[in-house]
Scaffold this motif. Structure first.
Motif, short mmCIF file in Angstrom:
data_model
loop_
_atom_site.label_atom_id
_atom_site.label_comp_id
_atom_site.label_asym_id
_atom_site.label_seq_id
_atom_site.Cartn_x
_atom_site.Cartn_y
_atom_site.Cartn_z
N VAL A 117 0.82 -1.20 -0.06
CA VAL A 117 0.03 0.23 -0.17
C VAL A 117 0.89 1.22 0.08
O VAL A 117 0.62 2.23 -0.79
N PHE A 118 1.88 0.96 1.02
CA PHE A 118 2.74 2.51 0.95
C PHE A 118 3.54 2.59 -0.40
O PHE A 118 3.73 3.82 -0.75
N ALA A 119 4.20 1.48 -1.00
CA ALA A 119 4.70 1.32 -2.02
C ALA A 119 3.90 2.14 -3.31
O ALA A 119 4.57 2.65 -4.12
N ALA A 120 2.68 1.79 -3.38
CA ALA A 120 1.75 2.40 -4.36
C ALA A 120 1.19 3.45 -4.41
O ALA A 120 1.19 4.12 -5.55
N PHE A 121 1.30 4.26 -3.14
CA PHE A 121 0.88 5.57 -3.06
C PHE A 121 2.19 6.56 -2.99
O PHE A 121 1.93 7.77 -3.14
N LEU A 122 3.11 5.97 -1.96
CA LEU A 122 4.20 6.89 -1.66
C LEU A 122 5.16 7.37 -2.66
O LEU A 122 5.40 6.58 -3.52
N THR A 123 5.83 8.39 -2.67
CA THR A 123 6.87 8.63 -3.46
C THR A 123 8.07 9.24 -2.61
O THR A 123 8.07 9.42 -1.48
N PRO A 124 9.25 8.97 -3.15
CA PRO A 124 10.47 9.33 -2.65
C PRO A 124 10.56 10.48 -1.96
O PRO A 124 11.14 10.99 -0.88
N ASP A 125 9.98 11.58 -2.58
CA ASP A 125 9.73 13.01 -1.97
C ASP A 125 9.02 13.45 -1.12
O ASP A 125 8.72 14.68 -0.73
N MET A 126 8.17 12.42 -0.61
CA MET A 126 7.32 12.55 0.39
C MET A 126 7.66 13.15 1.74
O MET A 126 8.40 12.72 2.31
N PRO A 127 6.90 14.22 2.16
CA PRO A 127 7.27 14.88 3.22
C PRO A 127 7.17 13.92 4.65
O PRO A 127 6.46 13.24 4.57
N ILE A 128 8.26 14.19 5.54
CA ILE A 128 8.15 13.48 6.88
C ILE A 128 6.72 13.45 7.46
O ILE A 128 6.16 12.58 8.17
N TRP A 129 6.14 14.75 7.54
CA TRP A 129 4.97 14.85 8.28
C TRP A 129 3.80 14.10 7.72
O TRP A 129 2.84 13.50 8.31
N VAL A 130 3.78 13.79 6.38
CA VAL A 130 2.73 13.03 5.75
C VAL A 130 2.89 11.43 6.23
O VAL A 130 1.90 10.81 6.45
N LEU A 131 4.16 11.18 6.22
CA LEU A 131 4.57 9.65 6.74
C LEU A 131 3.98 9.59 8.19
O LEU A 131 3.34 8.48 8.40
N VAL A 132 4.52 10.66 9.05
CA VAL A 132 3.97 10.46 10.32
C VAL A 132 2.57 10.48 10.56
O VAL A 132 2.05 9.93 11.39
N LEU A 133 1.74 11.31 9.90
CA LEU A 133 0.35 11.49 10.07
C LEU A 133 -0.40 10.06 9.43
O LEU A 133 -1.30 9.76 10.24
N LEU A 134 0.13 9.56 8.60
CA LEU A 134 -0.39 8.25 8.04
C LEU A 134 -0.03 7.13 9.05
O LEU A 134 -1.31 6.50 9.29
N VAL A 135 1.04 7.27 9.53
CA VAL A 135 1.38 6.08 10.63
C VAL A 135 0.48 6.08 11.85
O VAL A 135 -0.16 5.44 12.32
N ALA A 136 0.30 7.38 12.27
CA ALA A 136 -0.63 7.81 13.55
C ALA A 136 -1.96 7.50 13.29
O ALA A 136 -2.79 6.84 14.06
N ALA A 137 -2.59 7.91 11.92
CA ALA A 137 -3.99 7.64 11.68
C ALA A 137 -4.35 6.01 11.51
O ALA A 137 -5.18 5.47 11.90
N ILE A 138 -3.48 5.49 11.03
CA ILE A 138 -3.46 3.90 10.83
C ILE A 138 -3.66 3.43 12.15
O ILE A 138 -4.61 2.33 12.32
N ALA A 139 -2.89 3.53 13.03
CA ALA A 139 -2.73 2.99 14.39
C ALA A 139 -4.05 3.50 15.23
O ALA A 139 -4.57 2.59 15.87
N ALA A 140 -4.65 4.88 14.93
CA ALA A 140 -5.85 5.13 15.63
C ALA A 140 -7.00 4.34 15.22
O ALA A 140 -7.59 4.36 16.09
N MET A 141 -6.87 4.25 13.78
CA MET A 141 -8.08 3.45 13.20
C MET A 141 -8.06 1.88 13.63
O MET A 141 -9.15 1.64 14.33
N SER A 142 -7.00 1.58 13.91
CA SER A 142 -6.92 0.32 14.25
C SER A 142 -7.32 0.08 15.70
O SER A 142 -8.25 -0.90 16.19
N LEU A 143 -6.87 1.02 16.49
CA LEU A 143 -7.17 1.02 17.96
C LEU A 143 -8.95 1.15 18.22
O LEU A 143 -9.40 0.34 18.79
N SER A 144 -9.33 2.24 17.56
CA SER A 144 -10.74 2.39 17.52
C SER A 144 -11.63 1.38 17.21
O SER A 144 -12.62 1.02 17.86
#
Length: 206
Positions: free
Chosen positions: A134-161
């Motif tokens: 999934v990450f390989a399909a959508f992300l690009t090498p120049d993706m800002p770090i804040w996008v990665l952090v937001l995605l990881v946090a959101a995925i964890a929050a969705m899983s927990l909820s």
């Protein structure tokens, strides 16, 4: 704002995968009806921690790591298959809900639930493949770090909820009362699902 469509797309795909019944759903619901709400909630926390770890690893390039170290991927797959089959056999041999055995004041119940949830998620080889793809399909090498952090946090929050919702819903007293009469068959059904998933993974990895 240019990255919002990418964020939305990844979270939508993750949501669809999350609500599809799998080992995490089976484990959480089984813990809620056969043990306690506390145990199930801690199980949900362990699963969410596993999702956080897998998503974080994918964001850091887990696909390239597994490509460089194929033996690591093979070992993980073997462990995941073996553990799913083990849990399946254990549930298939269950004698059903036993209040005297399960309704205790065991203070380690939460810890056991957490580590079991984490272990099931971390040893599921499909988790690595899913997050990496999934990450390989959508992300690009120049993706800002804040996008990665937001995605990881959101995925964890969705899983927990989602898994906490399952834990609370399946631990309701009316659900437990109904469950007692069919607990043996429910456990065997859950065990059959896990056992089948393990065998399916073994077949796909030939």
């Amino acid at each position: 704002m240019e990255f919002l469509p990418i964020i939305a797309a990844i979270l939508f795909v993750d949501f669809l995968a999350l609500i599809s019944p799998g080992p995490n759903f089976v484990l959480t619901s089984s813990a809620a009806v056969s043990k306690s709400r506390r145990h199930a909630v801690w199980t949900a926390c362990g699963i969410a921690m596993g999702s956080l770890a897998w998503a974080g690893a994918a964001a850091l390039g887990i696909a390239s790591v597994f490509e460089a170290l194929p033996m690591l991927g093979f070992v993980l797959k073997v462990l995941g298959i073996a553990y799913l089959i083990y849990l399946g056999i254990k549930l298939l041999r269950s004698k059903g809900f036993q209040p005297n055995a399960n309704q205790t004041t065991d203070t380690t119940s939460g810890a056991r639930g957490f580590w079991r949830g984490l272990l099931v998620n971390m040893t599921n080889p499909k988790s690595a493949a899913y997050y990496a793809s999934v990450f390989a399909a959508f992300l690009t090498p120049d993706m800002p770090i804040w996008v990665l952090v937001l995605l990881v946090a959101a995925i964890a929050a969705m899983s927990l909820s989602w898994h906490v919702l399952i834990a609370i819903s399946f631990s309701a007293s009316r659900v437990q009362t109904r469950y007692m009469s069919v607990s043996k068959y429910v456990d065997q059904l859950c065990g059959g699902v896990l056992f089948f998933l393990g065998l399916r993974l073994a077949w796909d990895s030939r």
